[in-house]
Design a protein around this motif. Structure first.
Motif, PDB file in Angstrom:
ATOM      1  N   TYR A  81      39.664  49.640  52.670  1.00  0.00           N
ATOM      2  CA  TYR A  81      38.454  49.107  53.301  1.00  0.00           C
ATOM      3  C   TYR A  81      37.233  49.958  52.965  1.00  0.00           C
ATOM      4  N   GLN A  82      37.399  51.288  53.054  1.00  0.00           N
ATOM      5  CA  GLN A  82      36.255  52.179  52.796  1.00  0.00           C
ATOM      6  C   GLN A  82      35.839  52.179  51.326  1.00  0.00           C
ATOM      7  N   LEU A  83      36.815  52.340  50.433  1.00  0.00           N
ATOM      8  CA  LEU A  83      36.481  52.439  49.017  1.00  0.00           C
ATOM      9  C   LEU A  83      35.968  51.124  48.459  1.00  0.00           C
ATOM     10  N   ALA A  84      36.469  50.008  48.965  1.00  0.00           N
ATOM     11  CA  ALA A  84      35.990  48.721  48.479  1.00  0.00           C
ATOM     12  C   ALA A  84      34.535  48.479  48.856  1.00  0.00           C
ATOM     13  N   HIS A  85      34.039  49.185  49.858  1.00  0.00           N
ATOM     14  CA  HIS A  85      32.631  49.064  50.237  1.00  0.00           C
ATOM     15  C   HIS A  85      31.719  49.979  49.412  1.00  0.00           C
ATOM     16  N   ARG A  86      32.295  50.841  48.584  1.00  0.00           N
ATOM     17  CA  ARG A  86      31.470  51.681  47.723  1.00  0.00           C
ATOM     18  C   ARG A  86      31.110  50.936  46.444  1.00  0.00           C
ATOM     19  N   LEU A 106      40.011  39.804  57.551  1.00  0.00           N
ATOM     20  CA  LEU A 106      40.527  38.640  56.831  1.00  0.00           C
ATOM     21  C   LEU A 106      40.371  38.817  55.328  1.00  0.00           C
ATOM     22  N   THR A 107      39.200  39.265  54.892  1.00  0.00           N
ATOM     23  CA  THR A 107      38.998  39.489  53.460  1.00  0.00           C
ATOM     24  C   THR A 107      39.902  40.599  52.954  1.00  0.00           C
ATOM     25  N   LEU A 138      38.814  45.422  42.523  1.00  0.00           N
ATOM     26  CA  LEU A 138      39.010  44.005  42.820  1.00  0.00           C
ATOM     27  C   LEU A 138      38.538  43.669  44.231  1.00  0.00           C
ATOM     28  N   MET A 139      38.896  44.492  45.204  1.00  0.00           N
ATOM     29  CA  MET A 139      38.478  44.242  46.583  1.00  0.00           C
ATOM     30  C   MET A 139      36.968  44.390  46.741  1.00  0.00           C
ATOM     31  N   HIS A 140      36.366  45.287  45.970  1.00  0.00           N
ATOM     32  CA  HIS A 140      34.907  45.419  45.992  1.00  0.00           C
ATOM     33  C   HIS A 140      34.258  44.092  45.598  1.00  0.00           C
ATOM     34  N   GLY A 141      34.789  43.455  44.556  1.00  0.00           N
ATOM     35  CA  GLY A 141      34.250  42.170  44.139  1.00  0.00           C
ATOM     36  C   GLY A 141      34.433  41.096  45.203  1.00  0.00           C
ATOM     37  N   LEU A 142      35.588  41.074  45.866  1.00  0.00           N
ATOM     38  CA  LEU A 142      35.828  40.083  46.908  1.00  0.00           C
ATOM     39  C   LEU A 142      34.928  40.318  48.112  1.00  0.00           C
ATOM     40  N   TYR A 143      34.707  41.587  48.471  1.00  0.00           N
ATOM     41  CA  TYR A 143      33.810  41.885  49.582  1.00  0.00           C
ATOM     42  C   TYR A 143      32.381  41.447  49.263  1.00  0.00           C
ATOM     43  N   GLY A 144      32.003  41.585  47.987  1.00  0.00           N
ATOM     44  CA  GLY A 144      30.671  41.152  47.595  1.00  0.00           C
ATOM     45  C   GLY A 144      30.473  39.657  47.741  1.00  0.00           C
ATOM     46  N   VAL A 145      31.547  38.893  47.606  1.00  0.00           N
ATOM     47  CA  VAL A 145      31.450  37.433  47.699  1.00  0.00           C
ATOM     48  C   VAL A 145      31.684  36.947  49.123  1.00  0.00           C
TER      49      VAL A 145
END
Length: 510
Positions: free
Chosen positions: A67-72, A107-108, A94-101
């Motif tokens: 969760y933390q790293l995907a927000h960087r 849930l994400t 990959l999770m960074h890209g999904l969080y951006g969308v």
């Protein structure tokens, strides 16, 4: 002139057309069977994955790292991976890209794992269809999402479900490639396996299982040569990740001898060996037991063999071994049904097995099913602390517990922190020298301390020793809150302590 040609045009126009010959029903059976065999397990997996996906609004430590790293930013993820968690860097990106969308949230965080496990279940079904028939495939696909490990990791924001799905479909590509030898099929197999290995390098152990399957199956030499070249390319492409992550091996220093953790694996192997004895008609060059047993046994066995040098076995690292178990059990159930089509014993056994899974299925959807709950830890810190209080993590690595929701600690002062995790490209930040930490602690009359629930006082670094010594000599405990995976203790300054009391060790939790 024929009779049809002598008939009036109007009659010819009004005459009913000659019906086309009926298409044999069997022409539609493979397509219908394939759709049902793939979609039914996928649908069951999605239903089980969405059921209780928020786990009562809890998040455990490993998920909080994702969760933390995907927000960087991507550049920050890459810089952090040079110090820690290189093996998971692709998943974080990959999770960074999904969080951006789709935005950040539980849930994400977990939905990709649900969908990936559904794809894996569909792949298991199609593997069973190809190797043992439609009913065996359907049963194998339905068994797969019921395995407790699959239910657990279908609801975790980590890479293991994605790796499992990729290994499943790489295995399917392998079976197709053996039956229909073509260069592009081997390229597809290699690309899928490589992506799985880049998400987690222990997926390469599935490559070993595939090699054993081909060798035992006695496939033609061109097929074996094509697989060998593909496997070599995957291994060479993976080497940079292996070399880089080897320098971060301290991250897995917590892994010990598996002990009771092996019980589930041994049960699955025992059941798999029994199921493998069922006679199955060969439906291609690769027989189902010859494919399923190596992928069930070998990845875990290889990790166990490395244990005397360095313990590495954790069930989630080889989650994809469940593919073999589901295939074997599904094929055995199909065999028993063919032997005794009117018997009710098999159905009674299925009902009993499902009933036995209910307690585990329910518990997996509660916070107690994981080792800690960072959301509860952060909430306890917020409730116990007052604006202006000091904040101390008895072990600096536990700062990740509250970094997911930094608003919980915003009113407190982190007394040991020199550089925060983002600025230092680390998970837990960089702490001040021990002497400076002790000096800062003495500037506060009230400190909130976060620590392990049962951890002793041995093997502490200088910073941890300074924190513990200062609390013991100059503060007294004013209340402790126990939450899942941590203790939050409030200390207040005590100017009345005698020297003897100052030297007494801190109490440990019982």
């Amino acid at each position: 002139m024929s009779l049809d040609e002598r008939a009036p045009a109007a009659v010819r126009t009004l005459a009913p057309p000659v019906p086309a010959p009926p298409v044999p029903a069997r022409a539609y059976v493979p397509r219908l069977s394939g759709a049902v065999v793939a979609l039914a397990p996928a649908l069951l997996t999605v239903v089980l994955g969405l059921w209780g996906i928020r786990r009562q609004n809890s998040m455990w430590g490993d998920e909080s790292v994702t969760y933390q790293l995907a927000h960087r930013e991507l550049s920050e993820i890459w810089l952090t991976a040079q110090h820690v968690d290189l093996v998971h860097a692709l998943h974080y990106a990959l999770m960074h890209g999904l969080y951006g969308v789709f935005g950040g949230g539980l849930l994400t965080l977990r939905l990709p794992s649900v969908l990936a496990m559904a794809l894996a279940a569909a792949g298991v079904g199609l593997l069973g269809l190809r190797l043992a028939g439609p009913r065996a495939g359907l049963l194998a696909g339905l068994v797969f999402p019921l395995i407790p490990q699959m239910q657990r990791y279908a609801q975790e924001g980590r890479s293991y479900a994605l790796v499992c799905a990729l290994v499943t479909w790489a295995t399917y590509a392998l079976v197709v490639g053996v039956a229909r030898h073509a260069r592009w099929r081997w390229a597809l197999y290699g690309a899928t396996m490589l992506l799985a290995c880049l998400l987690h390098e222990f997926a390469v152990l599935a490559l070993v299982a595939h090699g054993v399957t081909l060798f035992v199956s006695g496939v033609p030499r061109p097929v074996l040569r094509a697989w060998s070249v593909t496997a070599a390319v995957v291994v060479v492409a993976l080497l940079p990740l292996v070399v880089g992550s080897a320098g971060q091996s301290g991250q897995v220093s917590w892994i010990g001898w598996p002990g009771t953790r092996l019980l589930g694996f041994l049960v699955m192997v025992a059941v798999g060996l029994v199921c493998a004895r069922a006679p199955l008609a060969a439906r291609g060059p690769v027989r189902l037991p010859v494919l399923a047993l190596p992928i069930l046994v070998l990845p875990t066995l290889l990790l166990l063999l490395a244990a005397p040098v360095k313990p590495l076995y954790v069930d989630r690292y080889v989650l994809y071994s469940g593919i073999g178990f589901a295939l074997l059990l599904g094929a055995w159930m199909d065999h028993m049904h063919r032997l005794h089509p009117s018997s009710r014993i098999a159905w009674v056994a299925v009902v009993v097995a499902l009933a036995s899974l209910v307690p585990t299925t329910l518990s997996l959807r509660t916070p107690a099913s994981r080792g800690d709950d960072v959301i509860a830890i952060g909430a306890a810190v917020r409730e116990q602390g007052r604006p202006g209080d000091g904040l101390i993590y008895l072990s600096g690595r536990h700062r990740v517990w509250t970094e997911a929701y930094p608003e919980d600690t915003r009113a407190l002062t982190d007394l040991a922190l020199d550089r925060d995790p983002v600025a230092s490209n680390t998970l837990a930040g960089v702490e001040l020298p021990a002497r400076e930490i002790a000096a800062r602690m003495l500037e506060f009359d009230r400190i909130v301390a976060v620590r392990d629930p049962f951890r002793g006082q041995s093997h502490m670094n200088p910073q941890e020793e300074a924190k513990t010594r200062t609390l013991r000599r100059h503060f007294r405990e004013d209340g402790t809150t126990h939450v899942r995976g941590a203790r939050i203790t409030v200390y207040v300054r005590d100017h009345t302590k005698s020297p003897e009391q100052a030297q007494a060790p801190l109490p440990t939790a019982r």
